[in-house]
Design an enzyme around this catalytic site. Structure first.
Site, mmCIF file in Angstrom:
data_model
loop_
_atom_site.group_PDB
_atom_site.id
_atom_site.type_symbol
_atom_site.label_atom_id
_atom_site.label_comp_id
_atom_site.label_asym_id
_atom_site.label_seq_id
_atom_site.Cartn_x
_atom_site.Cartn_y
_atom_site.Cartn_z
ATOM 1 C CG ASP A 90 -1.997 1.066 1.124
ATOM 2 O OD1 ASP A 90 -2.757 1.234 2.083
ATOM 3 O OD2 ASP A 90 -2.049 1.745 0.078
ATOM 4 C CG ASP A 285 -5.746 -4.956 2.502
ATOM 5 O OD1 ASP A 285 -6.349 -4.143 1.756
ATOM 6 O OD2 ASP A 285 -5.345 -4.680 3.657
HETATM 7 C C1 LIG Z 1 -9.189 -1.004 7.657
HETATM 8 N N1 LIG Z 1 -9.755 -0.115 6.685
HETATM 9 C C2 LIG Z 1 -9.053 0.318 5.606
HETATM 10 N N2 LIG Z 1 -9.521 1.240 4.772
HETATM 11 C C3 LIG Z 1 -8.549 1.488 3.888
HETATM 12 C C4 LIG Z 1 -8.469 2.406 2.873
HETATM 13 C C5 LIG Z 1 -7.301 2.461 2.139
HETATM 14 C C6 LIG Z 1 -7.151 3.511 1.110
HETATM 15 O O1 LIG Z 1 -8.078 4.220 0.775
HETATM 16 N N3 LIG Z 1 -5.892 3.625 0.645
HETATM 17 N N4 LIG Z 1 -5.611 4.646 -0.164
HETATM 18 C C7 LIG Z 1 -6.245 1.605 2.391
HETATM 19 C C8 LIG Z 1 -6.324 0.688 3.421
HETATM 20 C C9 LIG Z 1 -7.475 0.643 4.174
HETATM 21 N N5 LIG Z 1 -7.806 -0.076 5.275
#
Ligand SMILES: CNc1nc2cc(C(=O)NN)ccc2[nH]1
Length: 390
Positions: A90, A285
């Protein structure tokens, strides 16, 4: 890169194969989260035993600790962690929003105080892509702005416009520089045999737009215009109610190309994943299976159980009848004892079991799509899983 093999007739579920430098991934797929270069409490061999095809690493954390010099000296995250199958990283966009303090967002990027020692740091589209290239992940995520939930439509519109401008910068940087930095691209011998003819790091876009349907559509279209190897739906699982999460998927996925993977970030419970697969999502994920394990929770076909509960004191059954053999040998009574005695083996057994539950659910989903029975599999699983809800 992505081959769509089969689409379900009753739902939008699909089966596919995503070819990356370090291996071919069968979708739908769940990606165990290895934030700091390890899936907590598990050895890479455990992940292979579990049938894990790809794991996730985090740019924000790994850049902060151990830092790029250490990763560079090890020739990338695969070598460093000895996980030699696919890795997705990420970009840090979400962690900067969820973890860091004193964030200052500008056109350039985001300045913040890191969560470890509070010292000032900066992430930008270019630096995020450079970190991911140095890590040498198989799939890099664009650096985006993850808007808070809820947020005003104006904020969401301005935020997605920034994410689109950043997406262009990510793509330009990646096309220009990745091949000069990704360790297994500069030194192909690190990769060995690869299913990719010309092995390269893939780049995925992230659709934002919060809870506004037309913004989700706009974000998807702008990212497709720029062109990515796959598309994630971001800004979900950020505290919104479940129906909002599903609406965000409904508002984004129909506008995404059918011949590219769709990835719902940070999601979710077993029923949520099945609902998303039915809407055409291919990748997930979530820290949930390993995080809740550390809180003593085990997933079962009849919903989650808290192993510390008295009802399991004399329960000689394994956690579930289909759990992995290396966990099935232990009774619920024994694992409850380990948990209450604060024995570390409890964490390992519950983490191993929960990941097995998630990965097996994906395997069952792939098989059900292949058999044309996914709709029935989904409804039957969810009915039983929720039937024991208090
Ligand atoms: C646990 N919730 C959760 N929401 C996420 C949103 C994103 C995102 O918008 N990345 N640009 C990434 C990981 C996430 N993990």
């Amino acid at each position: 890169m992505f081959e769509l093999i089969q689409t379900d007739k009753e739902t939008k579920a699909r089966r596919g194969r995503l070819t990356t430098a370090h291996g071919v991934i069968k979708t739908p797929i769940f990606m165990p989260v290895g934030t700091q270069g390890t899936v907590k409490t598990l050895h890479p061999d455990d992940l292979l035993d579990l049938g894990s095809q790809i794991i996730l690493g985090n740019t924000y954390h790994l850049n902060l600790r151990p830092g790029l010099d250490v990763i560079r000296a090890a020739k990338g995250l695969h070598q460093f962690s000895t996980w030699d199958k696919p890795i997705l990283t990420d970009s840090g966009g979400f962690q900067v929003w969820s973890l860091a303090k004193l964030r200052k967002i500008s056109e350039e990027g985001v300045q913040f105080a890191n969560h470890l020692d509070g010292s000032k740091m900066m992430l930008s589209p270019e630096t995020s892509m450079e970190i991911q290239a140095t890590l040498g992940s198989d799939i890099a995520m664009l650096f985006d702005e993850c808007p808070p939930y809820p947020c005003e439509e104006k904020y969401a519109a301005d935020s997605l416009a920034l994410t689109t401008r950043w997406a262009k910068r990510c793509k330009e940087w990646h096309e220009e520089n990745a091949s000069k930095i990704v360790p297994w691209m500069t030194e192909p011998s690190l990769l060995g045999e690869s299913p990719m003819p010309q092995p390269r790091q893939l780049a995925f876009g992230i659709v934002q737009g919060s809870s506004y349907a037309e913004l989700r559509e706009q974000s998807a279209k702008e990212l497709i215009e720029i062109g990515f190897d796959g598309y994630a739906v971001g800004g979900i699982s950020v505290g919104e109610p479940e129906h909002e999460m599903i609406r965000a998927i409904d508002n984004a996925v129909p506008h995404l190309p059918v011949d590219k993977p769709r990835y719902a970030m940070g999601l979710g419970t077993p029923p949520q994943m099945l609902e998303m697969i039915a809407r055409g999502v291919d990748m997930f994920d979530c820290v949930m299976p390993t995080r809740v394990a550390r809180h003593g929770l085990a997933f079962t076909e009849d919903g989650p159980i808290h192993i510390k509960n008295k009802e399991f004191e004399f329960d000689q059954r394994p956690l579930t009848e289909h759990t992995h053999p290396s966990v099935a040998r232990f009774s619920r009574s024994y694992i409850r004892h380990l948990w209450r005695a604060k024995e570390m083996l409890a964490l390992r057994l519950l983490s191993f079991h929960n990941l097995h539950f998630y990965l097996r659910l994906m395997q069952q989903s792939r098989e059900a799509i292949e058999a044309g029975t996914f709709a029935e599999f989904k409804d039957t699983f969810i009915a039983r899983y929720n039937s024991h809800k208090e």
